[in-house]
Motif scaffolding. Sequence first.
Motif, PDB file in Angstrom:
ATOM      1  N   TYR A 108       0.841  -1.201   0.000  1.00  0.00           N
ATOM      2  CA  TYR A 108       0.000   0.000   0.000  1.00  0.00           C
ATOM      3  C   TYR A 108       0.879   1.256   0.000  1.00  0.00           C
ATOM      4  O   TYR A 108       0.876   2.046  -0.932  1.00  0.00           O
ATOM      5  N   ARG A 109       1.636   1.434   1.089  1.00  0.00           N
ATOM      6  CA  ARG A 109       2.219   2.748   1.378  1.00  0.00           C
ATOM      7  C   ARG A 109       3.577   2.973   0.716  1.00  0.00           C
ATOM      8  O   ARG A 109       3.847   4.073   0.247  1.00  0.00           O
ATOM      9  N   GLU A 110       4.433   1.959   0.672  1.00  0.00           N
ATOM     10  CA  GLU A 110       5.667   2.161  -0.078  1.00  0.00           C
ATOM     11  C   GLU A 110       5.351   2.314  -1.557  1.00  0.00           C
ATOM     12  O   GLU A 110       5.980   3.114  -2.260  1.00  0.00           O
ATOM     13  N   SER A 111       4.353   1.590  -2.034  1.00  0.00           N
ATOM     14  CA  SER A 111       3.946   1.738  -3.434  1.00  0.00           C
ATOM     15  C   SER A 111       3.394   3.136  -3.694  1.00  0.00           C
ATOM     16  O   SER A 111       3.556   3.679  -4.797  1.00  0.00           O
ATOM     17  N   LEU A 112       2.734   3.720  -2.714  1.00  0.00           N
ATOM     18  CA  LEU A 112       2.286   5.113  -2.850  1.00  0.00           C
ATOM     19  C   LEU A 112       3.463   6.016  -3.199  1.00  0.00           C
ATOM     20  O   LEU A 112       3.359   6.890  -4.070  1.00  0.00           O
ATOM     21  N   LEU A 113       4.600   5.804  -2.547  1.00  0.00           N
ATOM     22  CA  LEU A 113       5.786   6.610  -2.829  1.00  0.00           C
ATOM     23  C   LEU A 113       6.297   6.368  -4.245  1.00  0.00           C
ATOM     24  O   LEU A 113       6.794   7.284  -4.907  1.00  0.00           O
ATOM     25  N   VAL A 114       6.168   5.123  -4.720  1.00  0.00           N
ATOM     26  CA  VAL A 114       6.565   4.814  -6.103  1.00  0.00           C
ATOM     27  C   VAL A 114       5.692   5.589  -7.083  1.00  0.00           C
ATOM     28  O   VAL A 114       6.172   6.143  -8.084  1.00  0.00           O
ATOM     29  N   TRP A 115       4.388   5.661  -6.789  1.00  0.00           N
ATOM     30  CA  TRP A 115       3.481   6.361  -7.707  1.00  0.00           C
ATOM     31  C   TRP A 115       3.652   7.872  -7.625  1.00  0.00           C
ATOM     32  O   TRP A 115       3.476   8.578  -8.631  1.00  0.00           O
ATOM     33  N   LEU A 116       4.015   8.394  -6.462  1.00  0.00           N
ATOM     34  CA  LEU A 116       4.381   9.809  -6.385  1.00  0.00           C
ATOM     35  C   LEU A 116       5.622  10.070  -7.235  1.00  0.00           C
ATOM     36  O   LEU A 116       5.717  11.087  -7.936  1.00  0.00           O
ATOM     37  N   ASP A 117       6.567   9.148  -7.170  1.00  0.00           N
ATOM     38  CA  ASP A 117       7.777   9.237  -7.985  1.00  0.00           C
ATOM     39  C   ASP A 117       7.406   9.284  -9.467  1.00  0.00           C
ATOM     40  O   ASP A 117       7.921  10.119 -10.240  1.00  0.00           O
ATOM     41  N   ALA A 118       6.513   8.398  -9.893  1.00  0.00           N
ATOM     42  CA  ALA A 118       6.097   8.360 -11.299  1.00  0.00           C
ATOM     43  C   ALA A 118       5.369   9.647 -11.694  1.00  0.00           C
ATOM     44  O   ALA A 118       5.608  10.208 -12.776  1.00  0.00           O
ATOM     45  N   ASP A 119       4.479  10.105 -10.837  1.00  0.00           N
ATOM     46  CA  ASP A 119       3.696  11.309 -11.133  1.00  0.00           C
ATOM     47  C   ASP A 119       4.613  12.513 -11.328  1.00  0.00           C
ATOM     48  O   ASP A 119       4.505  13.269 -12.306  1.00  0.00           O
ATOM     49  N   THR A 120       5.553  12.696 -10.400  1.00  0.00           N
ATOM     50  CA  THR A 120       6.432  13.864 -10.492  1.00  0.00           C
ATOM     51  C   THR A 120       7.411  13.749 -11.660  1.00  0.00           C
ATOM     52  O   THR A 120       7.793  14.758 -12.252  1.00  0.00           O
ATOM     53  N   LEU A 121       7.795  12.523 -12.008  1.00  0.00           N
ATOM     54  CA  LEU A 121       8.667  12.338 -13.167  1.00  0.00           C
ATOM     55  C   LEU A 121       7.954  12.765 -14.445  1.00  0.00           C
ATOM     56  O   LEU A 121       8.533  13.442 -15.314  1.00  0.00           O
ATOM     57  N   ILE A 122       6.693  12.385 -14.580  1.00  0.00           N
ATOM     58  CA  ILE A 122       5.906  12.788 -15.747  1.00  0.00           C
ATOM     59  C   ILE A 122       5.751  14.308 -15.779  1.00  0.00           C
ATOM     60  O   ILE A 122       5.923  14.951 -16.828  1.00  0.00           O
ATOM     61  N   ARG A 123       5.439  14.897 -14.645  1.00  0.00           N
ATOM     62  CA  ARG A 123       5.253  16.350 -14.576  1.00  0.00           C
ATOM     63  C   ARG A 123       6.548  17.084 -14.917  1.00  0.00           C
ATOM     64  O   ARG A 123       6.532  18.086 -15.651  1.00  0.00           O
ATOM     65  N   GLU A 124       7.664  16.598 -14.396  1.00  0.00           N
ATOM     66  CA  GLU A 124       8.942  17.226 -14.687  1.00  0.00           C
ATOM     67  C   GLU A 124       9.289  17.089 -16.166  1.00  0.00           C
ATOM     68  O   GLU A 124       9.722  18.061 -16.820  1.00  0.00           O
ATOM     69  N   GLY A 125       9.101  15.889 -16.711  1.00  0.00           N
ATOM     70  CA  GLY A 125       9.495  15.634 -18.092  1.00  0.00           C
ATOM     71  C   GLY A 125       8.637  16.333 -19.122  1.00  0.00           C
ATOM     72  O   GLY A 125       9.063  16.504 -20.276  1.00  0.00           O
TER      73      GLY A 125
END
Length: 666
Positions: A450-467
């Motif tokens: 649940y929660r560590e995966s949440l951090l993975v999806w935050l990582d993905a979201d911000t990577l898309i936004r940055e890129g």
Amino acid sequence: MPRTHLTAACLAVLMTTAAAPAPVLAQSQTFRSTPVITDATQTPLALPRAQPAIPAPQDKPYPGVIQYRADITDLDRRIIRVRQTIPVAAAGPLTLLYPKFLPGNHAATGPIQLLSGLTVTANGQRIEWLRDTLDPYAFHLDIPAGVTSIEVAFQQLTQPDSANWRVLMTPAMVNLQWEKAILYPAGYFSRQIQVAPSVVLPAGWKYGTALTTASQDGDVATFAPTDLYTLIDSPIFAGAHYRRVDIDPSGAPSESRVHLNILADEAKGLAATDEQLKLFENMVQQADRLFGARHFDHYEFLFALTDQMGGIGLEHHRSSENTGAPDFFTNWAKSAGDRGLLPHEYTHSWNGKFMRPADELTANHNVPTQNTLLWVYEGQTEYWGDVLAARAGLHSKGVALATLANVAAFYDQQPGRQWRALQDTNNHNLLGYRVTGQYPSWMRGTGDYYRESLLVWLDADTLIREGTNGRRSLDDFARGFFGHDDGQWAPQGYTFQDVAAALNAVYPHDWAAFLRSRLDAVGPDARAPLDGLARAGWRLTYTDTPNADEKAVQTGWANDFQYSLGFTLSGDKLTNIRWGGPAFEQGVGAGWSLVAVNGKAASAEVLREAVTAAKGTDAPLDLLLKSGDRFRTVAFAYHDGLRYPRLERIEGTPDRLSDILAPRRR
């Protein structure tokens, strides 16, 4: 080898072996099991008759409609009484199954131990059942000639406390979960078995469910026939104190709207204000704007405010089972940290129900599930649940930041990644349903996917936004992956490759490598996936004085010494010892009692004061501990003060996290 072939083959081998004389085993020979002794008809004497194979499920209609009635009126004895009339097409073997792999549990959690009093009759005569010796969830019957239907009766003995199973019945409410009180014919997909359900309610009670009520005669509610899959996916909350509220601002027709069904131990618990209910309307609206489609004909939140029934947050396609504190609405400030539950379960209607990991899309409820993609099913749902709570206003920005800080700190300080990768925690329910173990920081478990995966999806979201310079985000993934086929709600399966391809359609990147590097990170150099936090413009820090929002999220903050001394106080007991933390390094394990701090009678407040006084000094911090008749004085060389997690802005960086949490305008 398939289960059906294995059973027939094993039976044949046993019967053949039994017919021959038993060999004399030399001491050097490998041990063999004792041959089965049979009678003249070659029937093993251990059983009254030969055990047939359990038929494999086939995608074809079961002939006829099963009539089902549950009587939930025996509140004092907490007994649910069930009667089923099951059509049978021909004489001969018939196997009935009790659901084993329960939806949303991701494990074999069907409480077969609570089924009792099972009797089967036909034309007034008993038909004796034979339980399968390899699969105790299966009951074999031999249907006599001339029988066109059988009567099945049994009781579900619900529990008076939640020590082993949730409390489902109280004087004021009942949670009827069909999968725990039903038998169904083996050999068929669950969606191919039709059931006509009805319920006998306590006098005057009302209920919430996603099922369609066909009629109500007094206290007997009869529902429109449906398939077994949909029935099991449509639980009932019934109670003496009940309120149903429309929380759908979409303008959809009344029969296809979203409703909040509130039940409470006492009538005063139903007193949600218009302002509070508006926040739940915001949640529904923000979900519409996120996914861009609905995959249900209507949706019913079942929300019980109770301290008597067992706690739950369980997803279904057109409803969800949820509990909260009795004063959830009447002490609104206190509930701040718990308001993410309904957004989480609502998100599951898209992620987990409509779109579901292919290895969890099984033929029926006795086919084993696999959990390889729970980091999407639960992990991304955890992410969107927290995001929707913030976008709706159910969480203030301060509460949202405090929630994320808690998650980030836990994984930043979690040593279990040294030996166990996040991917393996997806199997945790299959190892033992949500069993935590003595050292959860080392063992890892359910919370991680649940929660560590949440951090993975935050990582993905911000990577898309940055890129993409903010032009695209994980919102675009959600709309494309979960929001297609508006109005359709037949489940669709997805694979790892599907997830990576959908991410690549939003922002070209090596998403397979991105995900695998985080899911498979293990070893002494593996670190928590906190890159997304920094890319979002925030960093994890610690404070010795939590603010009001942080206290609202971490309600046990006053007893929490996780990030200082490495344990939590539960009463006077040291619990949740952090592996490798200061207490652990002193040889302290769970279960020791704290007796005194620096010679003063112990309490959480006294310990906080002592840790604060020792900060930045060489002052001693001596704890007197007790275990049984043993006492120990442990001297802690710790001088960094109290530490509670907090997020702070990284100056000069884009604040992508605030953008993620802001409500969508369209």
